[in-house]
Scaffold this motif. Sequence first.
Motif, mmCIF file in Angstrom:
data_model
loop_
_atom_site.group_PDB
_atom_site.id
_atom_site.type_symbol
_atom_site.label_atom_id
_atom_site.label_comp_id
_atom_site.label_asym_id
_atom_site.label_seq_id
_atom_site.Cartn_x
_atom_site.Cartn_y
_atom_site.Cartn_z
ATOM 1 N N MET A 120 0.815 -0.962 0.372
ATOM 2 C CA MET A 120 0.076 -0.507 -0.451
ATOM 3 C C MET A 120 1.081 1.235 -0.221
ATOM 4 S SD MET A 120 -3.196 -1.090 2.110
ATOM 5 C CE MET A 120 -2.260 -1.256 3.510
ATOM 6 N N ARG A 121 0.959 2.317 -1.075
ATOM 7 C CA ARG A 121 1.753 3.271 -1.402
ATOM 8 C C ARG A 121 0.702 4.234 -1.174
ATOM 9 N NH1 ARG A 121 2.862 0.394 -6.467
ATOM 10 N NH2 ARG A 121 4.637 -1.261 -5.713
ATOM 11 N N VAL A 122 1.540 5.162 -0.158
ATOM 12 C CA VAL A 122 0.817 6.415 -0.148
ATOM 13 C C VAL A 122 1.592 7.956 -0.490
ATOM 14 C CG1 VAL A 122 -0.555 8.665 1.535
ATOM 15 C CG2 VAL A 122 -0.870 5.756 2.005
ATOM 16 N N ARG A 123 1.624 8.838 -1.348
ATOM 17 C CA ARG A 123 3.197 9.573 -1.437
ATOM 18 C C ARG A 123 3.723 8.779 -2.305
ATOM 19 N NH1 ARG A 123 -0.351 12.422 2.266
ATOM 20 N NH2 ARG A 123 0.889 11.741 3.431
ATOM 21 N N GLY A 124 3.735 7.504 -2.377
ATOM 22 C CA GLY A 124 5.444 7.258 -3.544
ATOM 23 C C GLY A 124 5.782 6.556 -1.923
ATOM 24 N N VAL A 144 -3.371 -5.144 -11.982
ATOM 25 C CA VAL A 144 -3.287 -3.509 -11.387
ATOM 26 C C VAL A 144 -4.550 -2.925 -10.929
ATOM 27 C CG1 VAL A 144 -3.561 -1.871 -13.182
ATOM 28 C CG2 VAL A 144 -2.353 -3.139 -14.443
ATOM 29 N N ASP A 145 -5.905 -3.373 -11.457
ATOM 30 C CA ASP A 145 -6.901 -2.920 -10.170
ATOM 31 C C ASP A 145 -6.454 -3.400 -9.022
ATOM 32 O OD1 ASP A 145 -8.058 -2.075 -12.526
ATOM 33 O OD2 ASP A 145 -9.742 -3.999 -12.508
ATOM 34 N N VAL A 146 -5.679 -4.284 -8.385
ATOM 35 C CA VAL A 146 -4.991 -5.391 -7.223
ATOM 36 C C VAL A 146 -4.357 -4.014 -6.596
ATOM 37 C CG1 VAL A 146 -4.018 -6.963 -5.874
ATOM 38 C CG2 VAL A 146 -5.678 -7.718 -7.338
ATOM 39 N N GLN A 147 -3.037 -3.757 -6.998
ATOM 40 C CA GLN A 147 -2.693 -2.540 -7.010
ATOM 41 C C GLN A 147 -2.946 -1.206 -6.416
ATOM 42 O OE1 GLN A 147 0.787 -2.995 -6.140
ATOM 43 N NE2 GLN A 147 0.436 -0.762 -4.519
ATOM 44 N N PHE A 148 -4.016 -0.593 -7.425
ATOM 45 C CA PHE A 148 -4.730 0.286 -6.984
ATOM 46 C C PHE A 148 -5.947 0.306 -5.841
ATOM 47 C CE2 PHE A 148 -9.147 3.132 -8.226
ATOM 48 C CZ PHE A 148 -8.243 4.697 -7.665
ATOM 49 N N LEU A 149 -6.454 -0.111 -5.916
ATOM 50 C CA LEU A 149 -7.480 -0.462 -4.410
ATOM 51 C C LEU A 149 -6.101 -0.423 -3.216
ATOM 52 C CD1 LEU A 149 -9.860 -0.309 -4.715
ATOM 53 C CD2 LEU A 149 -9.778 -3.262 -4.345
ATOM 54 N N ALA A 150 -5.069 -1.549 -3.611
ATOM 55 C CA ALA A 150 -4.139 -1.246 -1.940
ATOM 56 C C ALA A 150 -3.576 0.238 -1.927
ATOM 57 C CB ALA A 150 -2.930 -2.650 -2.621
#
Length: 234
Positions: A120-124, A144-150
């Motif tokens: 889970m990435r927030v501001r990199g 891609v969707d999994v990573q976006f939702l994470a």
Amino acid sequence: MDTSHLLSMLADTLARIDGDMPLASRLCRACVEILGADSGAMTLSPSPEERLVVSTSDGMSAQIEDLQEVLGEGPVQLALEQDRLVVSPVEGAAPAEFPMFAQMMGSIGGGTVTAYAAPMRVRGKVVGVLSLYTTGGRLSHGLVDVQFLADAVGSALLEDVEPLDWSVQARIHQATGMVTAQLRIPPTDALAVLRAHAFARSSTLQDVVADVLARRLDFAREDSDDENQRTEEP
């Protein structure tokens, strides 16, 4: 899938989940449902050395996360260390990745469990991992969707980090440091002392920590008092 549609699904799913549940639990369950997983968990990690499982969707994910905590290896650790989405059948996984974890997974899930661990990435910056587990197939969405939702749920959780358990953890760390200084012992031993004291008092670790921080409980003084009592005995 279009990201706006994913966010709409997240909002709709959250609306159907019991609002009295903690935010982390609701987000975790929503991700499991949206992505078609059988089980899931969310782990926050403010630093490489610290991890806190803030939600598990059921008993299976709870067992898996506990196993990873005990062994110090597994998909979550790999996702944190390498900042990448890890997909692996945890039974038969490459020995170089997490051999002990893979070997001990046979009794969990009732068959081959495929693990998805998305940082889970927030501001990199990686702030944790969204873990998803399937026992009979793939997820209903692509990676891609999994990573976006994470990343989306990571951002949603960032403001809720303090109310969850980090404040409690910080107090425990502070009290552990004080006991370390009082008794001149390693931090791991100091934490064990705190836990033992809580058990002996039929209390909670948080209550003992509060007493240490308020200086109502000083282990160095307790040791000195015990020594004086032994000296004064006939």
